[in-house]
Scaffold this motif. Sequence first.
Motif, short mmCIF file in Angstrom:
data_model
loop_
_atom_site.label_atom_id
_atom_site.label_comp_id
_atom_site.label_asym_id
_atom_site.label_seq_id
_atom_site.Cartn_x
_atom_site.Cartn_y
_atom_site.Cartn_z
N ASP A 74 0.85 -1.20 0.00
CA ASP A 74 0.00 0.00 0.00
C ASP A 74 0.88 1.25 0.00
O ASP A 74 0.81 2.09 0.91
CB ASP A 74 -0.94 -0.01 1.22
N HIS A 117 -2.15 -0.20 11.68
CA HIS A 117 -1.76 -1.51 11.17
C HIS A 117 -0.27 -1.50 10.87
O HIS A 117 0.29 -0.46 10.55
CB HIS A 117 -2.52 -1.84 9.89
N PHE A 162 -10.26 -1.38 1.26
CA PHE A 162 -9.85 -1.55 -0.14
C PHE A 162 -10.67 -2.62 -0.85
O PHE A 162 -10.29 -3.12 -1.91
CB PHE A 162 -8.36 -1.91 -0.23
N ARG A 214 2.39 13.28 11.06
CA ARG A 214 1.06 13.16 10.46
C ARG A 214 0.59 11.76 10.83
O ARG A 214 1.29 10.78 10.62
CB ARG A 214 1.18 13.35 8.94
N ASP A 216 -1.70 8.65 10.49
CA ASP A 216 -2.53 7.94 9.51
C ASP A 216 -3.78 7.35 10.18
O ASP A 216 -3.69 6.77 11.27
CB ASP A 216 -1.68 6.80 8.92
N GLU A 275 -5.06 12.51 10.50
CA GLU A 275 -5.90 12.17 9.36
C GLU A 275 -7.10 11.44 9.95
O GLU A 275 -7.05 10.25 10.24
CB GLU A 275 -5.17 11.25 8.37
N HIS A 335 -2.03 12.45 -1.71
CA HIS A 335 -1.69 11.22 -2.42
C HIS A 335 -2.86 10.24 -2.52
O HIS A 335 -2.69 9.15 -3.06
CB HIS A 335 -0.51 10.55 -1.70
N ASP A 336 -4.02 10.60 -1.99
CA ASP A 336 -5.17 9.69 -2.01
C ASP A 336 -6.29 10.14 -2.95
O ASP A 336 -7.28 9.42 -3.09
CB ASP A 336 -5.77 9.57 -0.59
N ARG A 430 -5.39 4.98 -6.83
CA ARG A 430 -4.78 6.29 -6.60
C ARG A 430 -3.42 6.49 -7.26
O ARG A 430 -2.73 7.45 -6.97
CB ARG A 430 -4.66 6.51 -5.09
C1 GLC Z 1 -4.46 6.66 4.86
C2 GLC Z 1 -3.43 6.98 3.79
C3 GLC Z 1 -3.64 6.06 2.64
C4 GLC Z 1 -3.48 4.63 3.11
C5 GLC Z 1 -4.41 4.32 4.28
C6 GLC Z 1 -4.02 3.04 4.97
O1 GLC Z 1 -5.76 6.95 4.43
O2 GLC Z 1 -3.49 8.33 3.45
O3 GLC Z 1 -2.74 6.33 1.59
O4 GLC Z 1 -3.77 3.76 2.06
O5 GLC Z 1 -4.34 5.32 5.26
O6 GLC Z 1 -2.81 3.18 5.66
#
Ligand code: GLC
Length: 559
Positions: A74, A117, A162, A214, A216, A275, A335-336, A430
Amino acid sequence: MTQTTTTRTRHEEASAEPWWRQAVVYQIYPRSFADATGDGIGDLQGVLERIDHLDALGVDAVWLSPFYPSALADGGYDVADYRDVDPRIGTLEEFDRMVAALHERGIRVVVDIVPNHSSDLHPWFQAALEAGRGSPERARYIFREGTGPDGAEPPTDWVAMFGGSAWERVADGQWYLHSFAVEQPDLAWDHPEVRADFLETLRFWSDRGVDGFRIDVAHMLTKDLTEPLPSQAELAAMPVDGMHPLLDRDDVHEVYAEWRALFDSYDPPRTAVAEAWVHPSRIHRYASPTSLGQSFNFDLLEAPFEAAAFRRIIADNLALAHESGSSSTWVLSNHDVVRHATRYGLAATEGASVRERGIAWIREGGPEAELDRARGERRARAATVFILGLPGSTYLYQGEELGLHEAATIPAEARQDPTFFRSGGAELGRDGCRVPLPWEADAPAFGFGGEPHLPQPAWFGEHAADAQAADGSSTLALYRQALALRAALLAPEGLEWVETGRDDVLRFARPNGWEVVTAFGDAAVPLGADELERVVLATGGIVDGAMPGESTVWLAPAG
Ligand code: GLC
């Protein structure tokens, strides 16, 4: 190596507020920024070699997406070792050199922490597989028995972010939870060793001079997995009120209170931005000074380029920031998501947000006829310069300063995003915003380095940084000018709307008299003689005493 940070950002010279409250933070996706070693993957040495670009751009900080050892299931958000650098990206010594060089230029460094994770290659997960059911090693993750005959069915019908089941079966028959890809097992945040280990990781990078983090998916760490587990439908029907089994639980802030104590033990305190995809009414919990201190606001990712939508989002988020005691954050690309130049260049479709519209367009193969590139870039310039005038901090994503569009036509065999694989190719994912940057119009791989790990379309060359640096009307020149002016004009965090009598125009004033005007529609907006004298920046120029449609101007304080 211990290093105290003495970096002062540009605007901090002139004000006493903490650096992050109104910073411009530039997101680097390291594997796609610049490749110094020529293996097709961007690296830390590449960041060092392009440091003049960051300096000339005038950003206050860089945020690096994960650069840790990873199998890239990922894009690096599957971390195999939280306290090292992927050998393809560099070494810890190179990291230290990069931090020192950035600090020397007055640029702070934020790194990405991925606590929900780990990678399935992390030694803890490997040990959990090895040790078997009921072992202390398995307790650091979320293992359960299956259902149905022989436990061959997953414990629940939960769906991963996903796509597909959120559970994966291991050789001895147990199942583990992965909220994202199969290769991203969720950690058990009620386990003291998990908590202690992340504190150590945060200390490790703080001691190396990192200024902030940052976080996640900050809203997903803690979980209530009391049996019987609810079904997906039951989960979806539950209120997300702090007690939801999986999302935005109040007890996650016990984790962040510990982190905050660690951050505040440094001088200056380390910062963090969450985030957190949570209801707006709950964002303040993450942004509060006793928790992470700041949270992303992603509303502009969904919004059309329209005055009413922008005004509502800005008013709402300034109120939310006020409630938390934090500053607001503004984000147009990361990036998403589909790059904002592209989102704004596609005609709207009924019932879909601009973000969803962008995804649908990629799914259709990115038909060129549907994308008005010039319009998208024009609107993107206007929107970016508009948000750079707002109180709070702005997060820029690498390549947007080059006016880059999404790369929609990546061949299936080159795609990397787990979304693509988990959806059996139905979703393309993405990768299109993660294609390596074009630095030089006439060099192989447009000066990125080796053969790019995601292919660059031919039109990338038209956006190359070297050509734009020499062109005063380019998007790069606009970003440089905007950031330099912003540092000079920066005001206390207030904003006052100035009524324009037009529903296609927004105008606001900052406490020092600096004003921002954006024409969201096609129609030009005439400016008075006194206003024309005050124009210091105009994304579409000034034509016959008026700002053209789809443009922004900045007016210097009067007098
Ligand atoms: C966050 C990241 C993304 C990633 C996901 C799982 O949303 O910005 O890119 O795939 O977390 O870690």
